[in-house]
Design an enzyme around this catalytic site. Structure first.
Site, PDB file in Angstrom:
ATOM      1  N   CYS A  20     -45.030   4.006   0.601  1.00 60.34           N
ATOM      2  CA  CYS A  20     -43.697   3.982  -0.296  1.00 60.34           C
ATOM      3  C   CYS A  20     -42.565   5.285  -0.224  1.00 60.34           C
ATOM      4  O   CYS A  20     -41.684   5.241  -0.985  1.00 60.34           O
ATOM      5  CB  CYS A  20     -43.979   4.018  -1.704  1.00 60.34           C
TER       6      CYS A  20
ATOM      7  N   GLU B 140     -50.162  11.540  -0.635  1.00 59.50           N
ATOM      8  CA  GLU B 140     -49.052  12.599  -0.511  1.00 59.50           C
ATOM      9  C   GLU B 140     -49.439  13.882  -0.085  1.00 59.50           C
ATOM     10  O   GLU B 140     -48.401  14.784  -0.031  1.00 59.50           O
ATOM     11  CB  GLU B 140     -48.015  12.216  -1.432  1.00 59.50           C
TER      12      GLU B 140
HETATM   13  C1  PEP Z   1     -43.258  10.039  -1.758  1.00 59.34           C
HETATM   14  O1  PEP Z   1     -43.402  11.424  -1.960  1.00 59.34           O
HETATM   15  O2  PEP Z   1     -43.152   9.612  -0.607  1.00 59.34           O
HETATM   16  C2  PEP Z   1     -42.941   9.522  -2.978  1.00 59.34           C
HETATM   17  C3  PEP Z   1     -42.440   8.023  -2.542  1.00 59.34           C
HETATM   18  O3  PEP Z   1     -42.825  10.022  -4.079  1.00 59.34           O
HETATM   19  P1  PEP Z   1     -41.567  10.903  -4.568  1.00 59.34           P
HETATM   20  O4  PEP Z   1     -40.244  10.841  -3.554  1.00 59.34           O
HETATM   21  O5  PEP Z   1     -41.133  10.453  -5.862  1.00 59.34           O
HETATM   22  O6  PEP Z   1     -42.072  12.288  -4.756  1.00 59.34           O
HETATM   23 MG    MG Z   2     -44.052  11.977  -3.971  1.00 61.42          MG
END
Ligand code: PEP
Ligand code: MG
Length: 581
Positions: A515, A444
């Site tokens: 995700c 990420e």
């Molecule tokens: C993302 O950053 O895409 C992720 C799934 O994590 P979060 O949205 O919890 O930061």
């Molecule tokens: Mg994230």
């Protein structure tokens, strides 16, 4: 003159109706005229009376049939009973000589601002709940706040326009009359958005001030999936959206019929579709909605709103129960993603200028390794042979995965894996029951995607978090509604990072999942498979439609589509490529 407004998609679907603007009572801007304070004891008693009355109101609301509404008001009751809030008002009355009204206004405003300034979408959403409570308290003290009569006058087939909406305001409105919600501010994780998604009301937020100046009664169309509001649409547009709306309803019904069947592409590739789960309630629904398990369990909720971290035993009981709920599927537990934007009360976070670039995710876990060790130890316990029965005694055949958030260097992967190996070795040496867990990393941060070939041999899987990947690649704060639309994961820049990660995963023979929220958009699924993703983890309600989208895919076509998308100039061009002609 037709007008088009762009915002952030908050709840999918299309609504066709007429505009009705609700003028929100603005807590911060509309100061009630404060009367001179009486004796502190009298003021204090007045505040206590207001608290008791609001508590009674909330008790009635907690009985709501809709479990989400009930849950939100139960959480509001907990805020109301929190001694921090009550003590702050007490101090303002007794130490600063303020009246009950002024003290309440000040404390609510300060608390809401604190939540809003944490720089996190989730907490910004909770600030609205605090304002909601504040409005109720002020109303008990005689201030005219939210105009419930205005809300009750909402005519059928309304697209409700407002600056923002509290849960109380929304639940006072005749929901059956609302075909769409168009908010000038707010975020997709606010309770209003969560409720809209659960009720199937299309919603767009962060549309900007200008939507507040539209005339009531004007015809409009809201597209919650694409984050658009069309005011005074042409007859062609009305025709197009009416057909699309009918198609969406039919698609959803047919997807639900096949939700329990596995998702194979036309050319026979099985693509596991997992669900993202943010709460125990969501984990419970994973199998009934047809998901192959949980691809992202956000564990922050387990650590927040308490005085100390959950023990290994407590965590193991929770994960064991969840493993039982996704029996035969997969449970991917994300290590605590705290720090900066998601503060946890008992962790001593230093004040940071740029919390998004600070000590968060794995960085914080490596700085406070006990948190990481205990979470992993709990999971190893659940995975131990013969220890895998949930509290109901059912045997658990769930595959467990553990993943690390916010990885930006190879060294972090080595350090974290070293720590986890030590935990397993110590457990074995002590004769503690300990099973094998697959360990992966979230991609990420752009540097992680660029270094994916070096990371792949060190891990069992990758999971791409496009919400953060887009914000970091495009230098755009995802919680800042004035620029959040720029953080579009369909930007070719982000797509290239996704493709690099998939190629690195394929070369190393490890699965690559995605995700981020974008995976839940069925239109985007062919592109994601074309970029090389082998599995997806999507918001829970999106599972049936995403499975259906996979079934329509032919991988050769998906690869060609991905090649074309990578050559586009911007996200808009990519979307144009994906939209059905
Ligand atoms: C993302 O950053 O895409 C992720 C799934 O994590 P979060 O949205 O919890 O930061
Ligand atoms: Mg994230």
């Amino acid at each position: 003159m037709p007008q088009l407004f762009h915002g952030l998609p908050a709840a999918p679907g299309i609504g066709i109706g007429a505009l009705f603007t609700y003028h929100t009572w603005q807590f911060e801007r509309e100061l009630p005229s404060f009367y001179p304070a009486q004796r502190p004891e009298e003021e204090w008693q007045q505040f206590l009376k207001a608290i008791a009355a609001v508590d009674q109101e909330l008790i009635r609301l907690v009985d709501a049939e809709n479990s989400l509404i009930a849950e939100v008001f139960a959480a509001q009751r907990a805020i109301l009973q929190d001694p921090t809030l009550v003590n702050a008002v007490r101090a303002a009355i007794f130490n600063q000589g303020q009246g009950a009204l002024q003290a309440t206004h000040q404390v609510i405003q300060e608390t809401a601002a604190l939540f809003r300034n944490l720089g996190d979408d989730y907490f910004a959403g909770r600030a609205v709940d605090i304002i909601d409570i504040g409005q109720r308290l002020l109303k008990q003290m005689g201030v005219h706040t939210a105009d419930s009569h205005q809300l009750q006058r909402i005519p059928p087939r309304t697209i409700l326009v407002a600056r923002d909406l509290t849960m109380s305001e929304l639940t006072q409105a005749p929901l059956a009359h609302i075909v769409g919600l168009a908010l000038a501010e707010s975020t997709p994780t606010a309770h209003s958005a969560i409720l809209a998604r659960s009720l199937g009301i299309p919603m767009v937020c962060a549309l900007g001030e200008a939507i507040l100046n539209q005339d009531d009664g004007q015809a409009a169309i809201i597209d919650g999936g694409l984050g658009k509001l069309l005011v005074l649409p042409t007859s062609e547009e009305v025709k197009h959206y009416t057909l699309t709306q009918e198609q969406q309803v039919a698609d959803r019904a047919s997807a639900l019929l096949h939700a329990q069947e596995p998702a194979h592409t036309r050319d026979g590739q099985f693509v596991p579709i997992f669900a993202n789960a943010n709460s125990p309630e969501e984990v419970e629904q994973v199998r009934t909605i047809g998901a192959d398990g949980v691809g992202l369990l956000r564990t922050e909720y387990l650590f927040q709103n308490r005085a100390s971290p959950p023990s290994v035993t407590e965590q193991a009981a929770t994960y064991r129960h969840f493993a039982g709920s996704v029996q035969g599927g997969q449970l991917t537990v994300r290590a605590l993603d705290a720090g900066g934007d998601k503060p946890v009360q008992y962790i001593n976070h230093a004040l940071e200028e740029n919390p998004f670039l600070g000590l968060r995710g794995v960085r914080l876990l490596l700085a406070q390794p006990e948190l990481l060790r205990n979470q992993f130890r709990a999971l190893c316990t659940v995975a131990a042979p013969n220890a895998s029965a949930d509290s109901d005694g059912k045997e658990v055949a769930t595959q467990l995965r553990f993943m690390l958030p916010m990885i930006s260097t190879v060294e972090e992967v080595r350090a974290a894996r070293g720590l986890l190996n030590e935990v397993a070795a110590t457990m074995a040496a002590n004769g503690e029951p300990c099973g094998k867990i697959k360990v992966g990393v979230m991609i990420e941060v752009p540097s992680a995607a660029l270094l994916a070939t070096r990371m792949a041999p060190l891990v069992d899987f990758f999971s791409i978090g496009t919400n953060d990947l887009a914000q970091y690649a495009l230098a755009t704060d995802r919680t800042n509604s004035s620029v959040a639309a720029l953080a579009d994961p369909l930007s070719p820049a982000v797509l290239r990072l996704i493709q690099m990660t998939c190629a690195a995963g394929a070369a190393a023979g490890i699965p690559v999942s995605l995700c981020g929220e974008i995976g839940g958009d069925p239109v985007v699924v062919p592109l994601l498979l074309g970029l090389g993703l082998t599995e997806l983890s999507v918001p829970l309600p999106a599972v049936p439609l995403v499975k259906e989208a996979v079934r329509q895919c032919d991988l050769a076509h998906c690869h060609r589509l991905a090649e074309e998308a990578l050559c586009c100039e911007d996200a808009l061009a990519v979307r144009a490529l994906l939209e059905p002609q």
